[in-house]
Write a protein that holds these residues in place. Sequence first.
Motif, short mmCIF file in Angstrom:
data_model
loop_
_atom_site.label_atom_id
_atom_site.label_comp_id
_atom_site.label_asym_id
_atom_site.label_seq_id
_atom_site.Cartn_x
_atom_site.Cartn_y
_atom_site.Cartn_z
N ASN A 48 0.82 -1.21 0.00
CA ASN A 48 0.00 0.00 0.00
C ASN A 48 0.85 1.26 0.00
O ASN A 48 1.93 1.29 0.58
CB ASN A 48 -0.90 0.04 1.24
CG ASN A 48 -1.68 -1.22 1.46
OD1 ASN A 48 -2.18 -1.80 0.52
ND2 ASN A 48 -1.77 -1.66 2.70
N LEU A 49 0.33 2.28 -0.63
CA LEU A 49 0.85 3.64 -0.47
C LEU A 49 -0.24 4.42 0.24
O LEU A 49 -1.31 4.68 -0.32
CB LEU A 49 1.18 4.26 -1.83
CG LEU A 49 2.30 3.60 -2.63
CD1 LEU A 49 2.45 4.27 -4.00
CD2 LEU A 49 3.62 3.65 -1.86
N PHE A 50 0.03 4.77 1.50
CA PHE A 50 -1.00 5.38 2.33
C PHE A 50 -0.58 6.78 2.75
O PHE A 50 0.57 7.02 3.13
CB PHE A 50 -1.22 4.52 3.59
CG PHE A 50 -2.26 5.07 4.53
CD1 PHE A 50 -3.60 4.90 4.27
CD2 PHE A 50 -1.87 5.76 5.68
CE1 PHE A 50 -4.56 5.40 5.15
CE2 PHE A 50 -2.82 6.26 6.56
CZ PHE A 50 -4.17 6.08 6.29
N SER A 51 -1.52 7.71 2.70
CA SER A 51 -1.26 9.08 3.15
C SER A 51 -2.56 9.70 3.61
O SER A 51 -3.64 9.14 3.44
CB SER A 51 -0.65 9.92 2.02
OG SER A 51 -1.58 10.06 0.95
N GLN B 63 2.55 12.60 3.01
CA GLN B 63 3.39 11.83 2.11
C GLN B 63 3.04 10.35 2.22
O GLN B 63 2.66 9.86 3.28
CB GLN B 63 4.87 12.02 2.45
CG GLN B 63 5.37 13.45 2.34
CD GLN B 63 6.86 13.54 2.57
OE1 GLN B 63 7.65 12.85 1.94
NE2 GLN B 63 7.27 14.40 3.49
N ASN B 64 3.22 9.63 1.10
CA ASN B 64 2.92 8.20 1.09
C ASN B 64 3.94 7.41 1.89
O ASN B 64 5.15 7.59 1.71
CB ASN B 64 2.89 7.67 -0.35
CG ASN B 64 1.64 8.06 -1.09
OD1 ASN B 64 0.54 8.01 -0.53
ND2 ASN B 64 1.78 8.46 -2.34
N SER C 181 1.35 6.43 7.11
CA SER C 181 1.59 7.71 6.45
C SER C 181 2.95 8.25 6.88
O SER C 181 3.50 7.83 7.89
CB SER C 181 0.49 8.72 6.79
OG SER C 181 0.60 9.10 8.16
N TYR D 267 -7.75 2.12 -5.76
CA TYR D 267 -7.63 3.39 -5.06
C TYR D 267 -8.87 3.58 -4.19
O TYR D 267 -10.00 3.32 -4.62
CB TYR D 267 -7.51 4.57 -6.03
CG TYR D 267 -7.46 5.90 -5.31
CD1 TYR D 267 -6.32 6.28 -4.62
CD2 TYR D 267 -8.56 6.76 -5.29
CE1 TYR D 267 -6.26 7.49 -3.92
CE2 TYR D 267 -8.51 7.97 -4.60
CZ TYR D 267 -7.36 8.32 -3.93
OH TYR D 267 -7.31 9.51 -3.23
N SER E 13 -6.11 8.21 2.27
CA SER E 13 -5.98 7.91 0.84
C SER E 13 -5.10 6.66 0.71
O SER E 13 -4.00 6.62 1.25
CB SER E 13 -5.33 9.10 0.11
OG SER E 13 -5.05 8.77 -1.24
#
Length: 239
Positions: free
Chosen positions: A31-34, A64-65, A96, A205, A226
């Motif tokens: 995951n890329l979480f922010s 930031q991710n 995050s 997403y 996100s």
Amino acid sequence: MKKAFLLLLTALTTSLSFGQKTESILALNANLFSFQGYSAEKSSQINLSTDGSTGYTNNPFGGQNGVSYGASYQIQRISRRNFIAGISVGYENLRSKTTLNAVNGYNTQTGTYQDAASGQTYLSSNQLNAFPYVGYRIGLQQVSVDLTAGLDVGYLLSSKEIGKATGANGKTYSTSIDRTGLKTDVRPRGQITVFYKRVGAYTSYAYGLSNYKSGWVGGRNECNSSVIRFGVLYKIKGK
């Protein structure tokens, strides 16, 4: 939102009742979480206690991710006309990131001071996640493409701030603070999945509707999650 969730569950139940093929799937994802919104920041500072023994990040809700991970199990039914209804349940760690650029402290001789620093704080959340969804399958012989949409419902087990920065004086500062607050995050989610026989990959997403700073006093508090996911899948049942 409650009405939309109930409509989705109704559509899911109806489709499952008349589905023609069942698939059981295991998935692993990165995951890329922010955080997004007015109160999410890409940089912040560490605030030290009066004696300098402890500290906290002024704003840990990083814009930031951060890279994190998860695992899930899903079951879905495919109708004769290639409509899909299913649900995925699993565990995720979501992190995050915010850059640290200063440390704020207090000295009994000089009073308050600020020390330039470099580092980062991660807000790490552990959660159980459910994703009921509906969609449509495009079949191309041994390759299929699933287009699905639904609602992520994340139940947060814990949330912790972990920060570390090095000051211009060479001193290291760190934080480790429990930030558990919001318990449930609801996120509309869209996903594209490609299968080749039993093996697949997906990207999705999701954007959260829950405000992580709801109830905070002072200023404008707006902070939503996100999540960008990349995953691999394996069908343990179904072809």
